[in-house]
Design an enzyme around this catalytic site. Sequence first.
Site, PDB file in Angstrom:
ATOM      1  N   LYS A 159       0.846  -1.212   0.000  1.00  0.00           N
ATOM      2  CA  LYS A 159       0.000   0.000   0.000  1.00  0.00           C
ATOM      3  C   LYS A 159       0.879   1.259   0.000  1.00  0.00           C
ATOM      4  CE  LYS A 159      -3.687  -2.581   2.221  1.00  0.00           C
ATOM      5  NZ  LYS A 159      -4.331  -3.026   3.478  1.00  0.00           N
ATOM      6  N   GLN A 169      -3.909  -1.767   9.809  1.00  0.00           N
ATOM      7  CA  GLN A 169      -3.861  -3.100   9.214  1.00  0.00           C
ATOM      8  C   GLN A 169      -4.389  -4.143  10.203  1.00  0.00           C
ATOM      9  OE1 GLN A 169      -2.878  -3.649   5.903  1.00  0.00           O
ATOM     10  NE2 GLN A 169      -3.734  -5.677   6.285  1.00  0.00           N
ATOM     11  N   ASP A 187     -10.580   2.831   4.450  1.00  0.00           N
ATOM     12  CA  ASP A 187     -10.832   1.390   4.334  1.00  0.00           C
ATOM     13  C   ASP A 187     -12.336   1.110   4.275  1.00  0.00           C
ATOM     14  OD1 ASP A 187      -8.820  -0.458   3.945  1.00  0.00           O
ATOM     15  OD2 ASP A 187      -8.175  -0.459   6.043  1.00  0.00           O
TER      16      ASP A 187
END
Length: 303
Positions: free
Chosen positions: A64, A108, A131
């Site tokens: 990412k 994460q 997200d």
Amino acid sequence: MCNKLIAYIFAPMQLLDGKATAAHIKEQIKKDTAEHIANGGKQPHLAAIIVGNNPASEAYVGSKIRTCEELGFGSTLLRFEESITEDELLAEIRTLNDNADVDGILVQLPLPKHISDDSVINTIDPGKDVDGFHPVSQGKMLLGQKSYLPATPYGMLLMLEHYKIDTTGMHCVVIGRSNIVGTPMTVLMSRNANPGNATVTICHSRTKNLKEICLQADIIVAAIGRPKFVTEDMVKDGAIILDVGINRIDDATRKSGTRLVGDVDFDNVKDKCNFITPVPGGVGLMTICGLMMNTLEAAKQHS
Ligand code: NDP
């Protein structure tokens, strides 16, 4: 049966290529970003948090951050020891919420057991929830309002769009009901839009007759976390398969002794399908595109 379905049934198998699709979408994001900045907008900035040293998480976050560089985004990577307390982590998230230069925050997953995913997700400013996991984002999505879509389902929509697959009237069977993949995918596939306008069935570990249900599917979304779970006898001819699963299995022929496989028994299923995503090289790469689209949108909102 409508002509569109007949056409799909007799078409040869086509790979839904995540690498090529992601490259195309990233090129577009890069162009849009440069244009946005040239017009006086702020440079998109993604802040990523990783806790502990799970090798899979390291790989996902690394990719990412590299993608941010590729697209002309700024990025910050914050690493914390596994021993960080929940309160300390929430305080770090609040600091990022207050930092006007940060447009998007991702933490994460998975997190260590002593930290609640829900507390972490709920603490992220919904305006920076790239997200798409925050209850505000998911609630707006459910109501059909503009929101940050959860990155993996968003990536799958981008894939369907890229291949110009019209899902109207299809029966979409989603296996898996997690908050980040299965459940939002059912919402998005059933909304009045394209991709969407499908008739959706959601399946999980308590579903009876899973095979019979899958055999009725024009589209199967497999988000289970079990290697090669969807087998040839569960798939009808001409189906479209989106394989979300990422599972590491032993493979003595590889130097590493392992390899990645999806939730679908790709080698035996592929010839029955019209479209199928490979693993690796499918949905995973599209997830990053979803995340980057959300981050650019956040930067536009914050400019
Ligand atoms: P979860 O473990 O949160 O959910 C798995 C789902 O599968 C659950 O709803 C579970 O049902 C269901 N399930 C488990 N066993 C069966 C069974 N025998 N029959 C039917 N359903 C079953 O997983 P995630 O949604 O987070 O992830 C799924 C997979 O996708 C994983 O391999 C993960 O690594 C991968 N993933 C990939 C991403 C990508 O970018 N490609 C992003 C996110 C995840 P129940 O609810 O009843 O327990």
